[in-house]
Write an enzyme that holds these catalytic residues in place. Structure first.
Site, PDB file in Angstrom:
ATOM      1  N   TRP A  50      29.618  39.714  43.991  1.00  0.00           N
ATOM      2  CA  TRP A  50      30.304  38.397  44.301  1.00  0.00           C
ATOM      3  C   TRP A  50      31.927  38.750  44.657  1.00  0.00           C
ATOM      4  CZ3 TRP A  50      34.489  36.413  41.863  1.00  0.00           C
ATOM      5  CH2 TRP A  50      34.901  35.025  41.815  1.00  0.00           C
ATOM      6  N   MET A  51      32.233  37.923  45.609  1.00  0.00           N
ATOM      7  CA  MET A  51      33.810  37.966  45.849  1.00  0.00           C
ATOM      8  C   MET A  51      34.511  36.288  45.993  1.00  0.00           C
ATOM      9  SD  MET A  51      34.255  38.713  50.044  1.00  0.00           S
ATOM     10  CE  MET A  51      35.771  37.844  50.053  1.00  0.00           C
ATOM     11  N   ASN A  52      35.649  36.197  45.564  1.00  0.00           N
ATOM     12  CA  ASN A  52      36.570  35.040  45.730  1.00  0.00           C
ATOM     13  C   ASN A  52      36.891  35.099  47.127  1.00  0.00           C
ATOM     14  OD1 ASN A  52      37.487  32.543  44.741  1.00  0.00           O
ATOM     15  ND2 ASN A  52      38.666  33.505  43.173  1.00  0.00           N
ATOM     16  N   ASP A  53      37.580  33.862  47.285  1.00  0.00           N
ATOM     17  CA  ASP A  53      38.264  33.591  48.549  1.00  0.00           C
ATOM     18  C   ASP A  53      39.293  34.564  48.878  1.00  0.00           C
ATOM     19  OD1 ASP A  53      39.615  32.439  46.323  1.00  0.00           O
ATOM     20  OD2 ASP A  53      40.704  31.066  47.912  1.00  0.00           O
ATOM     21  N   GLN A 107      39.381  38.725  44.736  1.00  0.00           N
ATOM     22  CA  GLN A 107      38.745  38.995  43.545  1.00  0.00           C
ATOM     23  C   GLN A 107      37.215  39.337  43.672  1.00  0.00           C
ATOM     24  OE1 GLN A 107      39.256  35.241  41.182  1.00  0.00           O
ATOM     25  NE2 GLN A 107      40.836  36.188  40.165  1.00  0.00           N
TER      26      GLN A 107
END
EC number: 3.2.1.26
Length: 74
Positions: A39-42, A60
């Site tokens: 998963w990656m954040n914006d 992130q």
């Protein structure tokens, strides 16, 4: 003459589409950044280092899951 130009243009598009379709990871976007897994954040903090000639992108990242959670990495 117009037909020849159209055929030439169509052949160019066909070559580009063919090149895109041979991408080994066809289920991933070709333009937008995505991590190999997890998963990656914006993304934020995009900047160009003129000295190195490289772009840097910070985000992130959770390599162990597909949702937000700990541990997070930058």
């Amino acid at each position: 003459m117009l037909l020849q130009a159209f055929i030439f243009l169509l052949a160019g598009f066909a070559a580009k589409i063919s090149a895109l379709m041979t991408n080994e990871t066809s289920d991933r976007p070709l333009v937008h950044f995505t991590p190999n897994k997890g998963w990656m954040n914006d993304p934020n903090g995009l900047w160009y280092d003129a000295k190195e000639g490289k772009w840097h992108l910070y985000f992130q990242y959770n390599p162990n899951d597909t949702v937000w959670g700990l541990p997070l990495f930058w």
